[in-house]
Design an enzyme around this catalytic site. Structure first.
Site, PDB file in Angstrom:
ATOM      1  N   THR A  86      11.228  32.132  17.811  1.00  0.00           N
ATOM      2  CA  THR A  86      11.139  31.476  16.504  1.00  0.00           C
ATOM      3  C   THR A  86      11.668  32.456  15.470  1.00  0.00           C
ATOM      4  OG1 THR A  86       9.244  30.120  17.123  1.00  0.00           O
ATOM      5  CG2 THR A  86       9.594  30.497  14.776  1.00  0.00           C
TER       6      THR A  86
ATOM      7  N   LYS B 188      11.046  23.795  13.951  1.00  0.00           N
ATOM      8  CA  LYS B 188       9.877  24.637  14.220  1.00  0.00           C
ATOM      9  C   LYS B 188       9.269  25.152  12.917  1.00  0.00           C
ATOM     10  CE  LYS B 188       6.887  27.259  16.359  1.00  0.00           C
ATOM     11  NZ  LYS B 188       7.226  28.365  17.269  1.00  0.00           N
TER      12      LYS B 188
ATOM     13  N   LYS C  25       3.947  34.810  10.053  1.00  0.00           N
ATOM     14  CA  LYS C  25       5.387  34.988  10.269  1.00  0.00           C
ATOM     15  C   LYS C  25       6.139  33.673  10.045  1.00  0.00           C
ATOM     16  CE  LYS C  25       8.640  35.061  14.042  1.00  0.00           C
ATOM     17  NZ  LYS C  25       8.777  34.923  15.505  1.00  0.00           N
TER      18      LYS C  25
END
Length: 300
Positions: free
Chosen positions: A96, A171, A246
């Site tokens: 990711t 995502k 994150k």
């Protein structure tokens, strides 16, 4: 049987790679942590001493790395994947990362004649182990079709989102929803306690009415209502608060770059920054609830 190189054998990568081994493939793995490589070798994988060694002769190369700079380095360095991969190898990045990095690496891979997709995942370590992950995939149709065999051996749902980088976009947007909703559910349970409302009663109402969401009914942050949620295991992580932070940072970087207005995403990022600074970063992100209640220390 396909020869597969798997770079990045962390909490997510190793069970994913092991599922490819179980599917009958020859999987050569590398990670900067020697213990992870040894554990993988103990479960049927083949250990490599470097990424260059891992990708030698591989027909498929899968990466699962922490962030954009790691992916850029792994693929673009002079001794990296693109310099050592076999011509025609299929490249699958499950990390990711930011959309710009995904598109930059994919463009360079294409220029060198490689088919590449970005395929970040949702489902946490439980989904990685059980091979029930959701893959959000960006890339050319032919590459995605070629990758489906391997993705389906690591996951349950595969959604082709569009061209290069759109898997990462999906995502980032999905996890912004998740981070916001977990904060909202946690705030509601914290308020309910102050008002003298039993947590189970709130769950019974909200799980059947307009407050229903995944953060409530599948991953409930208060112990009791959902026995399988991390809140019943001392908030042992399926997905850490630092990982959520994150992803929320990525969402805000993308929002700023694109001019999107995401005030709730920005606020959620700030709250998770405070949670991490208070020492909760290594716990499951649902530890937001005890943090809001001033009881984070009970779980550290």
């Amino acid at each position: 049987m396909t020869k597969i190189a798997f770079i990045g054998l962390g909490n997510m990568g190793r069970p994913m790679a092991e599922n490819l081994v179980k599917a009958g493939h020859q999987v050569v793995g590398f990670d900067m942590a020697a213990a992870s490589v040894q554990a993988f070798a103990g479960n049927g994988g083949i250990a490599a001493g470097s990424s260059a060694e891992a990708v030698a002769g591989a027909e498929v190369i899968v990466t699962m790395l922490p962030a954009g700079p790691h992916v850029r380095g792994a693929y673009l360095d002079a001794k990296g994947i693109l310099a050592n991969a076999e011509p025609g190898a299929l490249l699958i990045d499950c990390s990711t990362i930011d959309v710009d990095s995904a598109r930059a690496v994919a463009a360079e891979a294409s220029d060198r004649g490689f088919a590449m997709i970005d395929a970040p995942v949702s489902g946490g370590t439980g989904g990685a182990t059980a091979a029930t992950l959701t893959f959000m995939v960006g890339g050319p149709d032919a590459a995605v079709e070629q990758a489906n065999t391997y993705l389906s051996q690591m996951g349950k749902t595969i959604v082709h989102c569009g061209g290069a980088g759109t898997g990462q976009a999906a995502k980032i947007c999905n996890n912004m929803i998740l981070g916001i909703s977990m904060a909202a559910v946690s705030e509601a349970f914290a308020l309910a306690e102050k008002l003298g409302l039993d947590a189970q009663k709130l769950y019974d109402v909200s799980s059947k009415s307009s407050g229903q969401c995944w953060s409530l009914t599948t991953y409930c942050p208060t112990p009791g209502p959902v026995p399988t949620s991390p809140s019943n295991r001392g908030y042992a992580p399926g997905f850490t608060a630092d990982m959520m932070l994150k992803d929320l940072k990525l969402s805000q970087q993308a929002a700023q770059a694109s001019g999107a207005v995401t005030p709730l995403g920005a606020e959620a990022m700030t709250i998770y920054q405070l949670l991490s600074a208070a020492g909760g970063g290594a716990k499951d992100f649902s530890v937001m609830l005890p943090y809001l209640k001033g009881k984070l220390g009970d779980f550290l």
